[in-house]
Design an enzyme around this catalytic site. Structure first.
Site, PDB file in Angstrom:
ATOM      1  N   HIS A   1      -7.870  -3.703  -0.725  1.00  0.00           N
ATOM      2  CA  HIS A   1      -7.396  -4.943  -1.167  1.00  0.00           C
ATOM      3  C   HIS A   1      -8.527  -5.450  -2.235  1.00  0.00           C
ATOM      4  O   HIS A   1      -8.186  -6.451  -2.775  1.00  0.00           O
ATOM      5  CB  HIS A   1      -7.289  -5.883   0.049  1.00  0.00           C
ATOM      6  CG  HIS A   1      -6.591  -5.387   0.991  1.00  0.00           C
ATOM      7  ND1 HIS A   1      -7.141  -4.438   2.020  1.00  0.00           N
ATOM      8  CD2 HIS A   1      -5.221  -5.439   1.423  1.00  0.00           C
ATOM      9  CE1 HIS A   1      -6.016  -4.237   3.090  1.00  0.00           C
ATOM     10  NE2 HIS A   1      -5.146  -5.039   2.724  1.00  0.00           N
TER      11      HIS A   1
ATOM     12  N   HIS B   1       0.882  -1.243  -0.058  1.00  0.00           N
ATOM     13  CA  HIS B   1       0.094   0.017  -0.024  1.00  0.00           C
ATOM     14  C   HIS B   1       0.940   1.229  -0.007  1.00  0.00           C
ATOM     15  O   HIS B   1       0.515   2.155   0.141  1.00  0.00           O
ATOM     16  CB  HIS B   1      -1.068  -0.006   1.168  1.00  0.00           C
ATOM     17  CG  HIS B   1      -1.845  -1.083   1.571  1.00  0.00           C
ATOM     18  ND1 HIS B   1      -2.754  -1.327   0.467  1.00  0.00           N
ATOM     19  CD2 HIS B   1      -1.849  -2.142   2.395  1.00  0.00           C
ATOM     20  CE1 HIS B   1      -3.433  -2.541   0.842  1.00  0.00           C
ATOM     21  NE2 HIS B   1      -2.960  -2.793   1.923  1.00  0.00           N
TER      22      HIS B   1
END
Lengths: 334, 334
Positions: free
Chosen positions: A221, A59
Site C-alpha cells: 500500500h 490489489h
C-alpha cells in the site's frame, strides 16, 4: 507525478464492477455471493475442507482471482485498501463451509486480523469450525524476532496455492492448517517500488518518490521500506533483495525453492524477466536449486511501478501441493 | 510526462537478458537458439507441422511467451520495436522444422513482412516449405476494403492459440494454414491508449497525450488512432470500442465469440475487469454469446496505459483448437 488516468465509472462502484467482470470472465466457475462483494465457487464438494481467502480490494488479481478448483473456495472483497467486514466474511465463510470447517488465509494487517477474528467467533457460535493462517512474508516490514509484525505481500500466493491443494486432498482441517502453516513459515518476500500507485476514489498517489529514487522494501500500500536510494541497475537491486531474503529464513546451499517475481502494477514484462534471470543467477551461485518460477501480476498496488521477489523453501509435501493442477482467473496450471 | 524509471541493466542487452529470464523461468521447456535472440521448444515431435511466431521485442509476453506445447514451436525476437532479421528467422525456422513444413504467424508490419518473406525464400532454397499468415486484426488501422493494411495487435494471440492447436493435431501444413487463416479472418480488435509507453534504450515516450485525453484505436507502438478525445467513463469507451469491432466483421445476433481484453502495459487489473464486464453487457444486449474470456497482458507496449478488446467469431473447429490445453510462459490452460 500527476494523477493517473483510469478507465473507471463511478469510483464508489469499482469493487462491485470488478466482481461483475470477474464472474463474467470465469463463465460459471464462480458466482457473486447474493449481491454482496464476495465470490464463491459454483461447485464445492460435500465434505471438503473449505479455503477462504480475502482482504482489501485494489490489489487485483489478489484475492478473488485465486478462487477456483484446487485453489480457494471463496473470497470476501473489502473496499479498496480496506478489510472486508466481519459480516461479509461470515457470510462468505458460511457459503463455502461443507461441514469440515474452513481454513482462512489472508495477509497480516491489523484490520484484516480484527475482522477475520470477529467472523471466526461468530462462525463458532453457529457451529462452523475455522482455523487461521496469517501470511507475514515481507522481510522488510519488521525484524525476524518480530515476524508476526510483518505484512503479507505476494507470498500470499504460495500459501494459497499450497493450502488450496491440501484442502482439495486432505479431509481434516487441522492437517490442511498444518500444511498451510508450513508453507507460510517457509516463505519470504521483499519488494521494490519505483513509482507510486494511486487510490481509485481520489486519483491521489499513495506516496511520492523523487524522479531518480527507488524504495527497497516498500509495502503493497506504499508503507515505508528499509532504504530509499538513487536508482541503480536491475542486477544490483535484484541481488540485494535476493540476498536479504536468503539471509532471513535463512535459505542455504542444497535447498530447493519456488520463485515468484510479482509485478506490483505497471512494471513491464521485460523488466520482470530481466530480474527473474538475475535471481536465478544469484540462487545458482549460492547452490540453491529452483524447482519452479512464476512471473506475473499476483498482488498489485494499482499502477505502482515495481516488483517483489518471493522464495518458498520446499520439501516433498510443499512441492506436491504447489505443483497440483489448478484453475482460476489469475492462475491456471495444467 | 517524464521518462519512466525502469529496472534495466545496459539497455542494449534487454532482449538477450529477457530471453535468459524466460528460459530460466520455463525450466527446461524452452531453450535459447545457439546464443541467438530466439527461443525454441526443447522437444518438438518428429513429423510435426511447426509453428513459428515472432516480431519485434518490447511487446512481452508476445511473442516468446507463447512458445510451448500446443502453442508455437519457436520465436525469433527482434530488437525493441524492430523486426527480427531474415537470418535469425531462417535459423529459428530451420531449428523447429520437422520435415512437414513451417507455418509462420506474425503481425502485419512492413518490416516483419519483408524479413519473414526473405526468410521464407531462403528456406525454400534449402528445402523447407513455409506458409505465412499475417495477422491484421486492428480495425482502427485502415478501412475494411484495405484490410491488408491493418496492423496485427492482440488478436495475434487467438490466431497463435488456434494455429498452435491445429499444428499439434493436423499433419498437413496446408490444413494448419487453412485453420489459421480462418482464425485470422474471424478476429477483430481495437485499442485505447491513456498514456504512452517508452523506448527502453532512451526512456523517451513513444507519443504524448494531454493529461485529460485518450486516443481510441492507437497502435501497439503508438501509431495514431481514429479519435483523440477527453477521457470519459469506462463504460462509454468500452461500448464505443465494442460497437466498432462488431460492425466491422460484422458480428451478428446468434454468433458465439471468444473475448480477449488485453492490457497494453500499465493498466490495473481492476480496470481490465470493469471493461470486460461492460463488453459482456454489450454482447449480451446484441444477442452474441461469449464462449470464453481471457483478460491479461498478452501484447504490451512497454508501460503504455490502455487496453485493447479482441473478438473472434467461433465455429466448432475454432472452438476446438482454442480450447485445447496448452502450456507456455504467458498462457497455460488445463
Amino acid at each position: 507525478m500527476g494523477k493517473p488516468k483510469k478507465l473507471l465509472n463511478n469510483p464508489v462502484d469499482v469493487v462491485t464492477e470488478l466482481i461483475d467482470g470477474l464472474t463474467a470472465a470465469c463463465g460459471g466457475d464462480l458466482r457473486r455471493l447474493d449481491g454482496r462483494n464476495a465470490v464463491v465457487r459454483t461447485e464445492i464438494a460435500d465434505g471438503k475442507v473449505a479455503l477462504l481467502i480475502g482482504g482489501g480490494s485494489g490489489h487485483e488479481p489478489m484475492f478473488p482471482g485465486f478462487v477456483g478448483p484446487n485453489l480457494a473456495d471463496g473470497a470476501p472483497c473489502g473496499e479498496v485498501f480496506a478489510a472486508p467486514t466481519p459480516d461479509l466474511i461470515l457470510d462468505t465463510l458460511s457459503a463455502v463451509d461443507r461441514g469440515r470447517g474452513v481454513l482462512m488465509v489472508y495477509g497480516n494487517y491489523a484490520g484484516d486480523n480484527m475482522n477475520f477474528d470477529i467472523a471466526a467467533e461468530l462462525a463458532e457460535e453457529v457451529g462452523i469450525v475455522t482455523r487461521t493462517v496469517r501470511v507475514w512474508d515481507d522481510v522488510a516490514a519488521a525484524p525476524l524476532d518480530r515476524i508476526t509484525d510483518r505484512r503479507g505481500i505476494a507470498g500470499d500466493f504460495f500459501v494459497i496455492k499450497v493450502a488450496g491443494g491440501a484442502a482439495a486432498e486432505l479431509s481434516d482441517l487441522d492437517e490442511v492448517y498444518r500444511v498451510a502453516v508450513k508453507a507460510r513459515d517457509n516463505t519470504r518476500s521483499m519488494g521494490v517500488a519505483l513509482a507510486a500507485g494511486s487510490i481509485p476514489e481520489t486519483g491521489e498517489r499513495t506516496f511520492e518518490l523523487p524522479e531518480d529514487e527507488i524504495e527497497i522494501g516498500m509495502g503493497a500500500h506504499g508503507e515505508p521500506g528499509i532504504a530509499r536510494r538513487k536508482i541503480t541497475d536491475a542486477d544490483a537491486i535484484a541481488e540485494e533483495m535476493t540476498d536479504r531474503i536468503l539471509a532471513d529464513l535463512p535459505f542455504s546451499a542444497g535447498d530447493e525453492v519456488a520463485l515468484l517475481v510479482n509485478n506490483l502494477g505497471a512494471t513491464t514484462c521485460m523488466e520482470m524477466l530481466i530480474v527473474a534471470r538475475k535471481v536465478h543467477h544469484v540462487l545458482k551461485a549460492r547452490g540453491i536449486a529452483v524447482h519452479r518460477t512464476d512471473v506475473g501480476s499476483f498482488l498489485t498496488c494499482q499502477e505502482m511501478a515495481g516488483l517483489s521477489i518471493t522464495l518458498m523453501k520446499l520439501d516433498g509435501e510443499l512441492k506436491r501441493y504447489l505443483d497440483m493442477p489448478a484453475r482460476s482467473f489469475a492462475y491456471s496450471r495444467a
